[in-house]
Design a protein around this motif. Structure first.
Motif, PDB file in Angstrom:
ATOM      1  N   GLN A  32      12.689   4.837  12.145  1.00 10.63           N
ATOM      2  CA  GLN A  32      12.540   4.166  13.296  1.00 10.63           C
ATOM      3  C   GLN A  32      12.087   5.172  14.279  1.00 10.63           C
ATOM      4  O   GLN A  32      12.811   6.476  14.326  1.00 10.63           O
ATOM      5  N   THR A  33      11.181   4.955  15.169  1.00 11.20           N
ATOM      6  CA  THR A  33      10.469   5.859  15.898  1.00 11.20           C
ATOM      7  C   THR A  33      10.801   5.545  17.327  1.00 11.20           C
ATOM      8  O   THR A  33      11.818   4.566  17.345  1.00 11.20           O
ATOM      9  N   GLU A  34      10.496   6.153  18.092  1.00 12.15           N
ATOM     10  CA  GLU A  34      10.631   5.647  19.763  1.00 12.15           C
ATOM     11  C   GLU A  34      10.799   4.431  20.084  1.00 12.15           C
ATOM     12  O   GLU A  34      11.331   3.645  20.771  1.00 12.15           O
ATOM     13  N   THR A  35       9.372   3.621  19.674  1.00  9.30           N
ATOM     14  CA  THR A  35       9.026   2.375  19.867  1.00  9.30           C
ATOM     15  C   THR A  35       9.168   1.351  18.879  1.00  9.30           C
ATOM     16  O   THR A  35       9.371  -0.021  19.049  1.00  9.30           O
ATOM     17  N   THR A  36       9.143   1.775  17.637  1.00 11.32           N
ATOM     18  CA  THR A  36       8.897   0.968  16.524  1.00 11.32           C
ATOM     19  C   THR A  36       9.340   1.658  15.223  1.00 11.32           C
ATOM     20  O   THR A  36       9.239   2.538  15.099  1.00 11.32           O
ATOM     21  N   ALA A  37       9.597   0.573  14.158  1.00 13.34           N
ATOM     22  CA  ALA A  37       9.698   1.260  12.820  1.00 13.34           C
ATOM     23  C   ALA A  37       8.263   1.581  12.377  1.00 13.34           C
ATOM     24  O   ALA A  37       7.303   0.874  12.521  1.00 13.34           O
ATOM     25  N   GLY A  38       8.383   2.884  12.018  1.00 12.54           N
ATOM     26  CA  GLY A  38       6.967   3.417  11.786  1.00 12.54           C
ATOM     27  C   GLY A  38       6.821   4.161  10.431  1.00 12.54           C
ATOM     28  O   GLY A  38       7.950   4.702   9.733  1.00 12.54           O
ATOM     29  N   PHE A  39       5.629   4.386   9.660  1.00 12.17           N
ATOM     30  CA  PHE A  39       5.371   5.087   8.506  1.00 12.17           C
ATOM     31  C   PHE A  39       4.889   6.569   9.192  1.00 12.17           C
ATOM     32  O   PHE A  39       4.005   6.829   9.963  1.00 12.17           O
ATOM     33  N   LEU A  40       5.538   7.616   8.452  1.00 14.16           N
ATOM     34  CA  LEU A  40       5.118   8.828   8.949  1.00 14.16           C
ATOM     35  C   LEU A  40       5.141   9.755   7.597  1.00 14.16           C
ATOM     36  O   LEU A  40       5.669   9.687   6.714  1.00 14.16           O
ATOM     37  N   SER A  41       4.060  10.546   7.788  1.00 16.09           N
ATOM     38  CA  SER A  41       3.536  11.400   6.581  1.00 16.09           C
ATOM     39  C   SER A  41       2.550  12.458   7.071  1.00 16.09           C
ATOM     40  O   SER A  41       1.967  12.160   8.371  1.00 16.09           O
ATOM     41  N   GLN A  42       2.280  13.508   6.313  1.00 17.15           N
ATOM     42  CA  GLN A  42       1.267  14.481   6.871  1.00 17.15           C
ATOM     43  C   GLN A  42       0.184  13.993   5.825  1.00 17.15           C
ATOM     44  O   GLN A  42      -0.792  14.815   6.104  1.00 17.15           O
ATOM     45  N   ASN A  43       0.377  13.118   5.226  1.00 14.37           N
ATOM     46  CA  ASN A  43      -0.918  12.730   4.178  1.00 14.37           C
ATOM     47  C   ASN A  43      -1.659  11.506   4.776  1.00 14.37           C
ATOM     48  O   ASN A  43      -0.952  10.315   4.700  1.00 14.37           O
ATOM     49  N   THR A  44      -2.799  11.717   5.332  1.00 13.03           N
ATOM     50  CA  THR A  44      -3.407  10.604   5.912  1.00 13.03           C
ATOM     51  C   THR A  44      -3.870   9.765   4.753  1.00 13.03           C
ATOM     52  O   THR A  44      -4.123   8.342   5.238  1.00 13.03           O
ATOM     53  N   ASP A  45      -4.456  10.109   3.454  1.00 14.31           N
ATOM     54  CA  ASP A  45      -4.744   9.342   2.556  1.00 14.31           C
ATOM     55  C   ASP A  45      -3.709   8.137   2.205  1.00 14.31           C
ATOM     56  O   ASP A  45      -3.998   6.987   1.753  1.00 14.31           O
ATOM     57  N   ALA A  46      -2.506   8.653   2.237  1.00 15.07           N
ATOM     58  CA  ALA A  46      -1.402   7.644   1.789  1.00 15.07           C
ATOM     59  C   ALA A  46      -1.301   6.683   2.870  1.00 15.07           C
ATOM     60  O   ALA A  46      -0.926   5.716   2.501  1.00 15.07           O
ATOM     61  N   LEU A  47      -1.154   7.251   4.044  1.00 21.07           N
ATOM     62  CA  LEU A  47      -0.928   6.036   5.102  1.00 21.07           C
ATOM     63  C   LEU A  47      -2.163   5.245   5.249  1.00 21.07           C
ATOM     64  O   LEU A  47      -1.864   3.960   5.335  1.00 21.07           O
ATOM     65  N   SER A  48      -3.356   5.642   4.957  1.00 21.64           N
ATOM     66  CA  SER A  48      -4.397   4.777   4.877  1.00 21.64           C
ATOM     67  C   SER A  48      -4.289   3.648   3.865  1.00 21.64           C
ATOM     68  O   SER A  48      -4.813   2.303   3.830  1.00 21.64           O
ATOM     69  N   ARG A  49      -4.008   4.105   2.642  1.00 23.19           N
ATOM     70  CA  ARG A  49      -4.082   3.471   1.622  1.00 23.19           C
ATOM     71  C   ARG A  49      -2.859   2.156   1.709  1.00 23.19           C
ATOM     72  O   ARG A  49      -2.801   0.898   1.448  1.00 23.19           O
ATOM     73  N   ILE A  50      -1.580   2.461   2.326  1.00 21.73           N
ATOM     74  CA  ILE A  50      -0.556   1.724   2.662  1.00 21.73           C
ATOM     75  C   ILE A  50      -0.832   0.734   3.661  1.00 21.73           C
ATOM     76  O   ILE A  50      -0.692  -0.555   3.493  1.00 21.73           O
ATOM     77  N   LYS A  51      -1.657   0.814   4.551  1.00 19.08           N
ATOM     78  CA  LYS A  51      -1.921   0.206   5.616  1.00 19.08           C
ATOM     79  C   LYS A  51      -3.150  -0.487   5.413  1.00 19.08           C
ATOM     80  O   LYS A  51      -3.590  -1.474   6.381  1.00 19.08           O
ATOM     81  N   ASN A  52      -4.037  -0.319   4.376  1.00 18.67           N
ATOM     82  CA  ASN A  52      -5.489  -0.757   4.339  1.00 18.67           C
ATOM     83  C   ASN A  52      -6.607  -0.679   5.306  1.00 18.67           C
ATOM     84  O   ASN A  52      -7.036  -1.629   5.683  1.00 18.67           O
ATOM     85  N   ARG A  53      -6.150   0.369   5.705  1.00 22.34           N
ATOM     86  CA  ARG A  53      -7.111   0.892   6.867  1.00 22.34           C
ATOM     87  C   ARG A  53      -8.426   1.601   6.367  1.00 22.34           C
ATOM     88  O   ARG A  53      -8.295   2.635   5.511  1.00 22.34           O
ATOM     89  N   PRO A  54      -9.485   1.494   7.089  1.00 21.27           N
ATOM     90  CA  PRO A  54     -10.524   2.649   6.820  1.00 21.27           C
ATOM     91  C   PRO A  54     -10.390   3.911   6.854  1.00 21.27           C
ATOM     92  O   PRO A  54      -9.399   4.377   7.777  1.00 21.27           O
ATOM     93  N   SER A  55     -10.597   4.798   5.940  1.00 22.52           N
ATOM     94  CA  SER A  55     -10.262   6.252   6.053  1.00 22.52           C
ATOM     95  C   SER A  55     -10.714   6.995   7.121  1.00 22.52           C
ATOM     96  O   SER A  55     -10.060   7.965   7.374  1.00 22.52           O
TER      97      SER A  55
END
Length: 146
Positions: A10-33
């Motif tokens: 839980q961040t200040e404003t919403t539940a969020g994914f946090l990581s220092q690995n942008t590739d993992a976050l992009s994969r989870i969110k199905n976002r362009p790298s």
């Protein structure tokens, strides 16, 4: 704490994914790298390791809460003030942050828990609040983006 894992918190404003690995976050969110992520930092000292804040904006950045600033260097950085979120963030110093919902959709707790490597529960649970304000800082001027 492993900086390569994806944490659901839980961040200040919403539940969020946090990581220092942008590739993992992009994969989870199905976002362009190539699409960048917001960076959450635990202190102004950590902020200084990423960018320089111009003299005109120093007090504004120091006093702001639930506010993200986009700097001329191209980074969007938020200094976290929320005590519970800060307790987790101090262990990593900084992390990339994104909402825990599928791109373009609302918060779904089941989806978020399935995608995260580590789930950090708090007594407040997970919730979605109004999004943070985002301002673009120039050398002298400031413009509201959201």
């Amino acid at each position: 704490m492993n900086p390569d894992l994806v944490y659901l918190a839980q961040t200040e404003t919403t539940a969020g994914f946090l990581s220092q690995n942008t590739d993992a976050l992009s994969r989870i969110k199905n976002r362009p790298s190539g699409k960048s992520f917001l960076i959450s930092v635990d202190s102004l000292q950590t902020l200084r390791s990423f960018t320089r804040v111009s003299k005109e904006h120093k007090n504004r950045v120091r006093r702001a809460s639930k506010t993200t600033f986009a700097y001329p260097c191209g980074l969007a950085i938020r200094v976290v003030k929320d005590k519970e979120h800060l307790q987790f963030l101090k262990k990593l110093k900084w992390s990339y942050s994104t909402s825990s919902n599928p791109s373009g959709k609302g918060f779904d707790e089941i989806y978020a828990q399935e995608k995260a490597d580590v789930i950090l529960f708090t007594c407040k649970g997970f919730f979605e609040d109004k999004p943070s304000s985002i301002y673009r800082l120039g050398k002298r001027k400031m413009r509201k983006l959201r």
